[in-house]
Design a protein around this motif. Structure first.
Motif, PDB file in Angstrom:
ATOM      1  N   UNK A  91       0.856  -1.301  -0.344  1.00  0.00           N
ATOM      2  CA  UNK A  91      -0.099  -0.065   0.197  1.00  0.00           C
ATOM      3  C   UNK A  91       0.853   1.417  -0.091  1.00  0.00           C
ATOM      4  N   UNK A  92       1.488   0.581   0.629  1.00  0.00           N
ATOM      5  CA  UNK A  92       2.200   2.045   1.010  1.00  0.00           C
ATOM      6  C   UNK A  92       3.774   2.779  -0.975  1.00  0.00           C
ATOM      7  N   UNK A  93       3.843   2.121  -1.304  1.00  0.00           N
ATOM      8  CA  UNK A  93       4.549   1.235  -2.146  1.00  0.00           C
ATOM      9  C   UNK A  93       3.770   2.077  -3.773  1.00  0.00           C
ATOM     10  N   UNK A  94       2.335   1.958  -3.102  1.00  0.00           N
ATOM     11  CA  UNK A  94       1.141   2.599  -4.045  1.00  0.00           C
ATOM     12  C   UNK A  94       0.926   3.810  -4.261  1.00  0.00           C
ATOM     13  N   UNK A  99       1.825   9.226  -5.199  1.00  0.00           N
ATOM     14  CA  UNK A  99       2.835  11.135  -4.608  1.00  0.00           C
ATOM     15  C   UNK A  99       3.914  10.551  -6.521  1.00  0.00           C
ATOM     16  N   UNK A 100       5.254  10.243  -6.888  1.00  0.00           N
ATOM     17  CA  UNK A 100       5.650  10.294  -7.342  1.00  0.00           C
ATOM     18  C   UNK A 100       4.304  10.998  -8.542  1.00  0.00           C
ATOM     19  N   UNK A 109       0.332  18.080  -3.627  1.00  0.00           N
ATOM     20  CA  UNK A 109      -0.102  17.674  -2.938  1.00  0.00           C
ATOM     21  C   UNK A 109      -1.246  16.555  -3.007  1.00  0.00           C
ATOM     22  N   UNK A 110      -0.863  15.487  -2.345  1.00  0.00           N
ATOM     23  CA  UNK A 110      -1.682  14.352  -2.239  1.00  0.00           C
ATOM     24  C   UNK A 110      -3.537  14.910  -1.452  1.00  0.00           C
ATOM     25  N   UNK A 170      10.910  16.254  -4.132  1.00  0.00           N
ATOM     26  CA  UNK A 170       9.484  15.007  -4.678  1.00  0.00           C
ATOM     27  C   UNK A 170       9.408  15.577  -5.765  1.00  0.00           C
ATOM     28  N   UNK A 171       8.753  16.467  -6.019  1.00  0.00           N
ATOM     29  CA  UNK A 171       8.450  17.154  -7.458  1.00  0.00           C
ATOM     30  C   UNK A 171       9.286  16.757  -8.385  1.00  0.00           C
TER      31      UNK A 171
END
Length: 178
Positions: A91-94, A99-100, A109-110, A170-171
């Motif tokens: 779930x975290x990877x998804x 986010x990516x 933002x998410x 991150x962006x």
């Protein structure tokens, strides 16, 4: 395990994953959530067509995430992991993939809505970097989502909107992610 865009053929499997994942809610006295049917294929298809549906795949999809733009953020509508594969970081990877994608496509933002008192909901998302959004700061789109959730009966249990700001780094790192 790899993450890829969902195909139309994956959507029935996504429904199965959500049904299986929903069974966990019975353990915390939320049987109505477990009994709730997942989104229909006609409701999932627009996420897939827009490129905002991803699956985590082993031989078959074992988890999925769908999202949509809401008021300048990428809103996670649903993330579900089959319980046979839970607690392995899928779930975290998804979420990181979303986010990516969000950072690479100009979102800052998410956002998501979730139950406050369920361990694998708000407390989990807090560990993933999400913070509660005070009701006074909800955007019109998030207010509409919360109103729809309330009309669906989800407010029988405490719920909250949460936001994860994406850093400039991150962006930049995520540019070009599909």
């Amino acid at each position: 395990m790899r993450i890829r865009p969902a195909d139309l053929a994956d959507l029935p499997r996504c429904q199965d994953i959500e049904r299986a994942a929903g069974e966990c809610f019975r353990l915390v006295g939320m049987s109505a959530i477990a009994d709730d049917e997942p989104l229909g294929l006609d409701e999932l298809a627009p996420y897939q067509r827009s490129g905002l549906a991803w699956v985590a795949v082993d031989d078959l999809p074992v988890a999925y995430l769908i999202a949509e733009p809401v008021d300048g953020a990428l809103h996670i509508e649903q993330v579900s992991v089959h319980p046979d594969r839970a607690r392995r970081g899928i779930g975290r990877r998804l979420i990181e993939h979303a986010a990516a994608h969000a950072g690479g496509t100009g979102f800052a933002a998410l956002t998501l809505t979730t139950f406050t008192d369920v361990a694998w909901n708000a407390p989990y998302y807090a560990r993933c970097g999400f913070e509660p959004i005070p009701d006074a700061e909800l955007t019109p789109g998030l207010r509409k989502i919360r109103d729809q959730e309330a009309a669906h009966g989800l407010d029988r249990w405490p719920r909250i909107c949460m936001r994860r700001h994406l850093t400039a780094e991150q962006q930049i790192r995520s540019a070009g992610v599909n």
